[in-house]
Design a protein around this motif. Structure first.
Motif, PDB file in Angstrom:
ATOM      1  N   LYS A 140      49.543  61.967  62.266  1.00  0.00           N
ATOM      2  CA  LYS A 140      48.528  62.617  60.862  1.00  0.00           C
ATOM      3  C   LYS A 140      48.392  60.979  60.681  1.00  0.00           C
ATOM      4  CE  LYS A 140      50.720  62.677  56.255  1.00  0.00           C
ATOM      5  NZ  LYS A 140      52.559  62.762  56.254  1.00  0.00           N
ATOM      6  N   MET A 141      48.899  60.150  60.858  1.00  0.00           N
ATOM      7  CA  MET A 141      47.818  58.836  60.495  1.00  0.00           C
ATOM      8  C   MET A 141      46.469  58.916  61.451  1.00  0.00           C
ATOM      9  SD  MET A 141      47.428  56.250  58.594  1.00  0.00           S
ATOM     10  CE  MET A 141      46.631  55.139  58.860  1.00  0.00           C
ATOM     11  N   THR A 142      47.117  58.960  62.675  1.00  0.00           N
ATOM     12  CA  THR A 142      44.556  58.641  62.399  1.00  0.00           C
ATOM     13  C   THR A 142      44.151  59.680  62.399  1.00  0.00           C
ATOM     14  OG1 THR A 142      46.019  59.088  65.258  1.00  0.00           O
ATOM     15  CG2 THR A 142      44.101  59.612  65.269  1.00  0.00           C
ATOM     16  N   ILE A 143      44.692  61.310  62.550  1.00  0.00           N
ATOM     17  CA  ILE A 143      43.472  61.472  61.405  1.00  0.00           C
ATOM     18  C   ILE A 143      43.318  61.373  59.995  1.00  0.00           C
ATOM     19  CG2 ILE A 143      42.940  64.149  60.144  1.00  0.00           C
ATOM     20  CD1 ILE A 143      44.699  65.363  62.431  1.00  0.00           C
ATOM     21  N   ASN A 144      44.205  60.847  59.227  1.00  0.00           N
ATOM     22  CA  ASN A 144      43.951  60.232  58.555  1.00  0.00           C
ATOM     23  C   ASN A 144      42.843  59.126  57.640  1.00  0.00           C
ATOM     24  OD1 ASN A 144      45.379  62.111  56.982  1.00  0.00           O
ATOM     25  ND2 ASN A 144      47.352  61.953  56.755  1.00  0.00           N
ATOM     26  N   ALA A 145      43.021  58.449  59.009  1.00  0.00           N
ATOM     27  CA  ALA A 145      42.696  56.813  58.645  1.00  0.00           C
ATOM     28  C   ALA A 145      41.240  58.236  59.220  1.00  0.00           C
ATOM     29  CB  ALA A 145      42.939  56.598  59.746  1.00  0.00           C
ATOM     30  N   LEU A 146      40.448  58.443  60.527  1.00  0.00           N
ATOM     31  CA  LEU A 146      39.427  58.765  59.904  1.00  0.00           C
ATOM     32  C   LEU A 146      38.824  59.665  59.782  1.00  0.00           C
ATOM     33  CD1 LEU A 146      40.216  59.638  63.933  1.00  0.00           C
ATOM     34  CD2 LEU A 146      38.993  57.679  63.260  1.00  0.00           C
ATOM     35  N   ASN A 147      38.953  60.068  58.683  1.00  0.00           N
ATOM     36  CA  ASN A 147      38.769  61.044  57.789  1.00  0.00           C
ATOM     37  C   ASN A 147      38.588  60.369  56.302  1.00  0.00           C
ATOM     38  OD1 ASN A 147      38.430  63.260  59.429  1.00  0.00           O
ATOM     39  ND2 ASN A 147      40.363  63.656  58.656  1.00  0.00           N
TER      40      ASN A 147
ATOM     41  N   PRO B 233      55.439  69.110  59.956  1.00  0.00           N
ATOM     42  CA  PRO B 233      57.044  70.479  59.750  1.00  0.00           C
ATOM     43  C   PRO B 233      57.241  71.108  58.375  1.00  0.00           C
ATOM     44  CG  PRO B 233      57.371  68.096  60.622  1.00  0.00           C
ATOM     45  CD  PRO B 233      56.671  68.080  59.416  1.00  0.00           C
ATOM     46  N   GLU B 234      56.358  71.018  57.666  1.00  0.00           N
ATOM     47  CA  GLU B 234      56.343  71.641  56.670  1.00  0.00           C
ATOM     48  C   GLU B 234      55.329  73.119  56.698  1.00  0.00           C
ATOM     49  OE1 GLU B 234      58.042  68.045  55.955  1.00  0.00           O
ATOM     50  OE2 GLU B 234      55.959  68.357  55.921  1.00  0.00           O
ATOM     51  N   GLY B 235      54.849  72.574  57.686  1.00  0.00           N
ATOM     52  CA  GLY B 235      53.472  73.919  58.075  1.00  0.00           C
ATOM     53  C   GLY B 235      52.560  73.443  57.770  1.00  0.00           C
ATOM     54  N   LYS B 236      52.334  71.763  57.066  1.00  0.00           N
ATOM     55  CA  LYS B 236      50.793  71.782  56.850  1.00  0.00           C
ATOM     56  C   LYS B 236      49.690  71.450  57.543  1.00  0.00           C
ATOM     57  CE  LYS B 236      47.848  68.271  53.032  1.00  0.00           C
ATOM     58  NZ  LYS B 236      48.292  66.993  51.962  1.00  0.00           N
ATOM     59  N   GLU B 237      48.536  71.284  57.669  1.00  0.00           N
ATOM     60  CA  GLU B 237      47.588  71.435  58.918  1.00  0.00           C
ATOM     61  C   GLU B 237      46.782  69.935  58.530  1.00  0.00           C
ATOM     62  OE1 GLU B 237      47.683  72.908  62.000  1.00  0.00           O
ATOM     63  OE2 GLU B 237      48.975  74.699  61.185  1.00  0.00           O
ATOM     64  N   TYR B 238      46.624  69.567  59.533  1.00  0.00           N
ATOM     65  CA  TYR B 238      45.661  68.603  58.975  1.00  0.00           C
ATOM     66  C   TYR B 238      44.418  68.125  60.381  1.00  0.00           C
ATOM     67  CZ  TYR B 238      49.339  65.692  56.394  1.00  0.00           C
ATOM     68  OH  TYR B 238      50.930  66.189  55.726  1.00  0.00           O
ATOM     69  N   ALA B 239      43.037  68.319  60.379  1.00  0.00           N
ATOM     70  CA  ALA B 239      42.774  68.176  61.260  1.00  0.00           C
ATOM     71  C   ALA B 239      41.572  67.422  61.076  1.00  0.00           C
ATOM     72  CB  ALA B 239      41.465  69.411  61.240  1.00  0.00           C
ATOM     73  N   LEU B 240      40.178  66.878  61.659  1.00  0.00           N
ATOM     74  CA  LEU B 240      39.728  65.641  61.642  1.00  0.00           C
ATOM     75  C   LEU B 240      38.225  66.496  61.224  1.00  0.00           C
ATOM     76  CD1 LEU B 240      39.433  64.042  65.203  1.00  0.00           C
ATOM     77  CD2 LEU B 240      39.767  63.192  63.165  1.00  0.00           C
ATOM     78  N   HIS B 241      37.980  66.325  59.961  1.00  0.00           N
ATOM     79  CA  HIS B 241      36.280  66.705  59.418  1.00  0.00           C
ATOM     80  C   HIS B 241      35.528  66.681  60.465  1.00  0.00           C
ATOM     81  CE1 HIS B 241      34.795  62.785  58.349  1.00  0.00           C
ATOM     82  NE2 HIS B 241      35.634  62.937  57.823  1.00  0.00           N
ATOM     83  N   ASP B 242      34.311  67.282  60.009  1.00  0.00           N
ATOM     84  CA  ASP B 242      33.013  67.526  60.424  1.00  0.00           C
ATOM     85  C   ASP B 242      32.306  66.224  60.586  1.00  0.00           C
ATOM     86  OD1 ASP B 242      34.011  70.177  61.730  1.00  0.00           O
ATOM     87  OD2 ASP B 242      33.032  70.857  60.178  1.00  0.00           O
TER      88      ASP B 242
END
Length: 527
Positions: free
Chosen positions: A97-104, A145-154
């Motif tokens: 989660k942190m990896t995705i949020n930081a890179l985005n 766990p709550e079902g929220k999806e995280y992904a790297l943006h383009d």
């Protein structure tokens, strides 16, 4: 998998661990261990010798034997791709989660932290490496766990700069010839082995933040590691770039020498403000009132000894063509309390404005919501320029006495400050022992460095017979024990949930012998 000769894995191999712990990667780690671990141990012994000299009444000064380096005409390598503009850097652990949020986040750089914001739980050590590789290949995703999806943006992602563990930490789950390996070499080696070529193929490179160093000889060791690693994997010499955190007082006296040792691999220096305060307490902890600091939260970056350190860092870096990166804004925005946010954001803005006007090329934040304010401040100063390496700060004159001017620090030693130190220390250690090294406490992102300040300050007040300014009470073990129980009583959950953390805090905060790092005894309590 057939293990390389002399290599043993004592941690469980689950999920995708075999993708990281390949025979080839482990053979590479074994080569690094056999080549460099002896020198690592010798340098740690040299730290202890220097500390004993300080305890006996010695002091620190610029080294006469390296005067030729400070007076020489040399510069570090020009900035590498992805490290030219570093106006905003975000730091955090390498969970998905942190990896995705930081890179985005919109930050220019992400400090992917295997050190202070992480715990060396075996799962974190290995999955952090998997997350980094998956992120570089843009394959990383996360579902909460709550079902929220995280992904790297383009779009454009932050440049990854990995912080391995310091030289003092070992990795007990990877043994070579029956010995624990260096945590630093494990974190560096696994990332370099699996990701260096991937980064080069994408126009970047294998970049690192180097923590906790105390001398240029420790930087020389890292440089030799880089040379061997590049040769071993056929990576061009000078591809690795490293930014050194100047977060110990001895290192502040050797900044030019550290840059010199790493010059073809150097990406600059960073003002590791929290660890620097801890180091000041640690190195002079038994020297009486001259070095006793007031409440942690009253020691700002504008007090004399911190001001001298940061101004010297900018001057040193720009003199040698290296980036100077400012300290971390640890505030965690609250989505429930606008008033807290308004006050804290004003302080963040003031802090970043001071850094930008002092000549820093960028600064750190701990939360994505702080990226915009930091970027705005540096945009106002930099404009279209990627950095301010041309500001050489020739006006700065700092001597040894300036760097050690702790007595001039304003502020009191209060019960409120003592309670804060105890509560932060216990809460942080409780989280650390559960496997999380970045913890929100009182709207601040606490990591191992801030916890070190807390416990070392309690130790210093106790062992230097401090009486609290607001109550007149002497700081005693009994007072600390009582405050610990009272503060734990205010926390959610059963007080028994904090029993291990309380015991560990007392071990590192009140014992007669001062533990070098709280993470050393904490690691022995971790599976």
């Amino acid at each position: 998998m057939t293990m390389p000769a002399g290599v043993e894995i004592t941690g469980p191999t689950i999920n995708r661990y075999a993708e990281v712990l390949t025979a080839e990667a482990l053979d590479f780690l074994a080569e690094l261990h056999r080549a460099f671990d002896g020198r690592r141990r010798e340098l740690l012994a040299a730290r202890r010798d220097r500390e004993a000299e300080l305890a006996a009444g010695g002091t620190l000064d610029f080294l006469p034997e390296t005067r030729h380096v400070r007076e020489g005409d040399w510069r570090v390598a020009p900035p590498a791709p992805g490290l030219v503009d570093r106006r905003v850097e975000i730091t955090g652990p390498t969970d998905a989660k942190m990896t995705i949020n930081a890179l985005n986040s919109g930050a220019k750089v992400w400090l992917a932290d295997h050190e202070d914001a992480n715990t060396p739980l075996w799962e974190n050590v290995v999955t952090g490496q998997l997350n980094l590789r998956d992120a570089i290949e843009r394959k990383l995703g996360f579902r909460s766990p709550e079902g929220k999806e995280y992904a790297l943006h383009d779009g454009e992602l932050a440049t990854i700069v990995v912080r391995p563990r310091g030289w003092h930490l070992t990795e007990k789950h990877i043994l070579v010839d029956g010995e624990r390996t260096s945590g630093a070499l494990v974190d560096f080696g696994l990332y370099f082995f699996h990701c260096a070529r991937l980064q080069l193929d994408r126009g970047a490179g294998p970049y690192f933040y180097l923590p906790k160093m105390e001398s240029h000889l420790e930087a020389r060791l890292w440089n030799d590691v880089f040379l061997l690693a590049q040769e071993r994997l056929g990576i061009p010499r000078g591809t690795i770039r490293a930014t050194v955190l100047i977060e110990t007082v001895p290192a502040a006296f050797e900044m030019e020498e550290i840059l010199y040792e790493l010059r073809e691999h150097s990406a600059g220096l960073n003002a590791g403000r929290w660890d620097y305060m801890f180091s000041m307490i640690k190195k002079f902890r038994g020297r009486g009132a001259e070095f006793v600091l007031p409440d942690r939260n009253s020691v700002s970056m504008t007090v004399p000894f911190m001001r001298a350190y940061t101004e010297l860092l900018v001057r040193t870096c720009h003199k040698r063509g290296a980036h100077a990166i400012g300290g971390m804004a640890a505030f965690i925005p609250s989505r429930r309390d606008p008033e807290v946010n308004e006050t804290a954001l004003a302080k963040v803005r003031d802090d970043k404005t001071r850094e930008a006007h002092d000549g820093f090329d960028g600064s750190w934040v701990a939360h994505p919501d702080l990226v915009p304010v930091c970027r705005e401040v540096f945009d106002e100063v930099l404009g279209d320029r990627p950095n301010q390496l041309d500001r050489t700060r020739d006006d700065v004159r700092v001597n040894a006495a300036d760097l050690l001017a702790v007595r001039a620090t304003p502020g009191g030693k209060t019960e409120t400050g003592l309670r804060n130190a105890v509560s932060v220390g216990v809460q942080y250690l409780a989280s650390w022992l559960r496997g999380s090294g970045a913890v929100a406490v009182f709207n601040l992102m606490e990591d191992a460095a801030t916890a070190e300040i807390s416990r070392s300050q309690v130790w210093q007040w106790l062992h230097n017979d401090v009486a609290l300014d607001d109550t007149g009470q002497p700081v005693t073990r009994e007072l600390i024990e009582r405050i610990a129980d009272e503060e734990i009583g205010k926390l959610p959950g059963d007080p028994g949930d904090y029993a291990d953390a309380r015991a560990l805090f007392m071990e590192v905060a009140v014992a007669d012998d001062f533990a070098d790092f709280l993470t050393l005894p904490a690691y022995e309590r971790m599976p």
